[in-house]
Enzyme design. Structure first.
Site, PDB file in Angstrom:
ATOM      1  N   VAL A 498       1.244  -1.263  -0.042  1.00 28.66           N
ATOM      2  CA  VAL A 498       0.510  -0.182  -0.077  1.00 28.66           C
ATOM      3  C   VAL A 498       0.782   0.934   0.136  1.00 28.66           C
ATOM      4  O   VAL A 498       1.916   1.383   0.552  1.00 28.66           O
ATOM      5  CB  VAL A 498      -0.663   0.381   0.872  1.00 28.66           C
ATOM      6  N   GLU A 499      -0.046   2.421   0.102  1.00 28.24           N
ATOM      7  CA  GLU A 499       0.673   3.465  -0.456  1.00 28.24           C
ATOM      8  C   GLU A 499       1.827   3.914  -1.657  1.00 28.24           C
ATOM      9  O   GLU A 499       3.094   4.374  -0.747  1.00 28.24           O
ATOM     10  CB  GLU A 499       1.134   3.759   1.181  1.00 28.24           C
ATOM     11  N   GLY A 500       1.470   3.125  -2.341  1.00 30.39           N
ATOM     12  CA  GLY A 500       2.617   3.197  -3.480  1.00 30.39           C
ATOM     13  C   GLY A 500       3.662   1.179  -2.966  1.00 30.39           C
ATOM     14  O   GLY A 500       5.339   1.621  -2.090  1.00 30.39           O
TER      15      GLY A 500
END
Length: 818
Positions: A498-500
């Site tokens: 997640v988040e990149g």
């Protein structure tokens, strides 16, 4: 030869001292004059004067220099400069630079780091952690949450809402708690040491949700309406960005909104947006009441302006709006946090649902880059730290409790190695988390650093949990209410993804953005190259270019000198335990800056497509940042001598990794011969850094096997209890009981060696030991208590065939009601 050596030393000193062009010209003029007098003229001397005049006279006359040098380089760089998309440009403009820029400069100013205020909690924040957070943790049964319910219990949801866990970042004037980023980090860390499901549920509204966007960009009407409701949990937010056809590539987002008039709430002609979208992987999506939606906005009829293709825009949409569909839940690796898809078909919303109103149309990507980095800089590092600290405390205790061949397994050299990695990596992780949170609370918004610690801390947490699983053995792989590690092992890829996703974070974001964002000159040169006025562009470029050239020459001279001297003469802060590490960071910083400039010069715009090379540069910068954080953290904790093994392990490990990554870069650079010459300049004596040695591995591992202040500092802030029937409480009880009985056990083992007692299990010889007055009855009770607690701690769960044939409860097919 003497004159040549003198010239080289002179040039090196001038470059090292960053002498101006005029001073350099005067000094070299003086050397050439002395050389001419010594040699008495001749053709070679005449040739030197011609070369000197041809180079330095034009360089010192700005008009000639611009025409002969700067204009040519300007044209070359203009062609080499890659086309930059709007999303790339906005990503580069997001946030600011801080210590990352100092490391990139090759000449870090240590005051920037060391003068940063120590991360501290206010009395109110500490009371919240000691009160509501402690209570929440005591309510969490991770096995029940993940295996039986696949969700948090209703009473936990109610407690989270009632105590404003979702409103930590919201100001008090809107009904929130208004906590700082360090408090935010501490709270998520403590909860994550108990339940990743609960931690994710709390962290999303405070980082990935719309609250941060509203605070930064929302209209007063939007703030007044939503923020109080978000703070109390009356509204549950989710942010919808990722879709099936565009993950990391926001520019390819197919979700659209078209400006038009439509009917809304009884009104026939309302200016609004007709939306169509499809999203997935949306955390809290299945239970959300309000959706933050990112989409591409178009205005074909020019109802709000002249542009037809307006760009990425963000709006807040109640999930009960007509046309909005909340799909069924995803099931992310046997974890229980709410996550699922959603979509909308011809959903009409008024334009004032855009965050910030019409004034913010088209600014969505910039808004996201500015605000949602909190997920990378605070929430995920906090979750990683909680997991690492939990593993350090409990696996270290397990290694002391569990015996094989009549010895605690933690004393085996084979176990010491992963145990030292668990302790050392946890120290690195916590140091980076605290220093970065302190920087955020101090007003910094370092976007590159947020990418560094998201990548590094989640990856290092993965290694910690893997090592813990190896040590735990069968007790780690057998799931059940007694297993505190198995679910954490299963959920690791979630934080990695997640988040990149970490692969892209490393290969594209850290150095891809850092090469421009943190470089002292590149961004200014790009701005000059982009100027529309040719004369103004050349004037700006000329000034920056020669600053850049001076910096490269300085780094070349400094790199050779620091490599030759091993940086022994560099003026750095610290004491006898830390000054060596400060010096080595300075040395590697120079090397990193010089090699980065060489890569940029030889590869130009194609560098961003060389992802393996970019990833190795990212590894160098990341490890230098982590080592810096370790030194700052050690200082902030009062330079505790008990923590020296952790300090040395962490610094040696990060410096060695930085070195290996820098050396690997030389093998992938173009122009092989200059690249190897550069390596010889920076590493004239070979590889100076080694990984932690065996004696340090032993010292570091031993810290987790003792009931010591160092162990308590390392694991401070996680949830700890002493309940014998609790999943981690039983480990803590056993650890304390085993320590209390250690001196008694030593007496019995000594008696057995001296043949005063027969060999055998310790419980079997207790009566004989008492009768021979080797131990007292009270001491025997300590052994009985320790052995009972030991067995409880090492026990694993078992199930009937019926229980395993119908595991858990079925997940609801549609959204849950909470």
């Amino acid at each position: 030869m003497i004159w040549l050596i003198a010239l080289l030393i002179l040039v090196g000193v001038l470059a090292y001292g960053r002498a101006s062009l005029r001073w350099t010209t005067l000094v070299l003029f003086g050397w050439l004059g002395l050389y001419s007098m010594a040699k008495g003229g001749g053709n070679f001397v005449l040739l030197l004067w011609v070369v000197f005049d041809a180079v330095f006279i034009p360089l010192n006359v700005p008009a000639i220099r611009k025409r002969l040098f700067s204009r040519v380089i300007f044209k070359i760089m203009k062609k080499m400069l890659p086309q930059m998309s709007q999303t790339e440009r906005e990503a580069l403009e997001a946030g600011n630079t801080w210590w990352d820029a100092e490391l990139f400069s090759g000449n870090p100013d240590w005051k920037v780091l060391l003068d940063l205020p120590v991360a501290k909690l206010t009395a109110e924040e500490q009371a919240f952690i000691d009160g509501p957070v402690e209570t929440l943790c005591s309510m969490l049964d991770d096995w029940d949450i993940t295996h039986n319910r696949r969700d948090l219990p209703v009473e936990v949801w109610d407690y989270i809402k009632g105590h404003k866990f979702c409103g930590m970042i919201i100001p008090k004037r809107y009904g929130g708690l208004e906590f700082g980023e360090y408090a935010h980090s501490e709270i998520v860390m403590k909860i994550s040491s108990r339940s990743s499901t609960a931690a994710v549920t709390v962290m999303v509204p405070n980082s990935l949700g719309p609250a941060k966007l509203l605070l930064a960009y929302g209209t007063e009407q939007q703030k007044n309406h939503y923020l109080p409701r978000l703070a109390t949990g009356e509204e549950i937010p989710a942010f919808a960005l990722t879709g099936p056809h565009a993950g990391s590539d926001a520019g390819a987002m197919p979700d659209t909104g078209v400006i038009c008039y439509g009917k809304f709430e009884g009104q026939d002609k309302v200016l609004g947006i007709r939306l169509n979208w499809e999203k997935r992987y949306i955390t809290l999506g299945p239970v959300a009441t309000v959706l933050g939606l990112a989409f591409k906005l178009y205005d074909p009829e020019h109802l709000i302006g002249e542009k037809e293709n307006i760009g990425i825009t963000v709006a807040l949409i109640p999930t009960d709006t007509q046309g909005v569909s909340i799909g069924r839940r995803h099931f992310p690796l046997d974890s229980a946090f709410q996550n699922g898809p959603n979509w909308g078909k011809d959903v009409f919303i008024p334009v004032d649902w855009i965050i910030g109103g019409v004034d913010q149309v088209g600014n969505g990507w910039k808004m996201l880059m500015q605000c949602l980095a909190t997920g990378r800089a605070v929430s995920l590092p906090a979750l990683s730290t909680g997991a690492a600290k939990m593993a350090s405390r409990n696996t270290g205790a397990y290694a002391r409790i569990r015996k094989q061949f009549n010895l605690p397994i933690g004393e085996f050299e084979g176990i010491e190695e992963p145990l030292s990695r668990i302790a050392g990596e946890t120290y690195i992780i916590d140091a980076a988390r605290k220093v970065t949170a302190a920087a955020l609370d101090d007003g910094q918004k370092p976007s590159v650093i947020s990418a560094i610690i998201k990548y590094e801390l989640t990856e290092r947490m993965r290694r910690v949990i893997n090592d813990a699983m190896d040590i735990q053995g069968g007790s780690g792989i057998c799931l059940g209410p007694k297993n505190y590690l198995g679910r954490m092992y299963q959920v690791i890829p979630v934080s990695i993804t997640v988040e990149g996703a970490n692969i892209l974070t490393r290969t594209m974001m850290i150095f891809g953005q850092g090469a421009v964002r943190c470089h002292p000159y590149i961004q200014r040169e790009m701005e000059a190259l982009g100027q529309e006025n040719p004369e103004l562009a050349l004037q700006q470029f000329d000034g920056v270019l020669f600053e850049h050239i001076g910096s490269v020459l300085h780094n070349l001279a400094a790199g050779f000198w620091l490599g030759l001297s091993n940086a022994r003469f560099v003026d750095v802060p610290g004491d006898q335990d830390t000054q060596g590490y400060f010096r080595q960071i300075a040395r590697l910083s120079v090397g990193f800056a010089l090699v980065a400039d060489f890569a940029l010069l030889t590869l130009g715009g194609s560098l961003k497509r060389k992802e393996r090379l970019s990833g190795r540069f990212a590894d160098v910068l990341s490890n230098l940042y982590l080592c810096s954080c370790v030194l700052k953290h050690y200082q902030d904790q009062g330079r505790q001598q008990d923590d020296l093994p952790l300090l040395h392990w962490a610094c040696q490990q990060t410096l060695h990794r930085a070195q290996q990554s820098l050396l690997a870069i030389f093998h992938t650079l173009p122009m092989r011969f200059p690249a190897y010459l550069l390596r010889a300049v920076l590493f004239p004596g070979g590889k100076p850094y080694s990984p932690p040695a065996d004696h340090l591995i032993h010292q570091t591992a031993a810290l987790l096997l003792k009931n010591s202040p160092a162990r308590n500092r390392l694991t401070h802030g996680i949830y700890i209890n002493h309940k014998p029937d609790d999943v981690t409480g039983r480990i803590e009880v056993a650890f304390q009981a085993v320590f209390a009985a250690t001196h008694v056990e030593t007496k019995i083992q000594t008696a057995q060696k001296q043949k005063q007692l027969p060999k055998g299990a310790i419980l079997d010889v207790l009566d004989a030991a008492i009768s021979k007055a080797i131990i007292s009855k009270k001491e025997a009770e300590l052994i009985v208590d320790a052995e009972k607690a030991r067995f409880t701690a090492i026990s694993v769960d078992d199930f009937s065939p019926e229980q395993l044939s119908s595991v858990g409860v079925k997940m609801q097919s549609n959204r849950n009601t909470i």
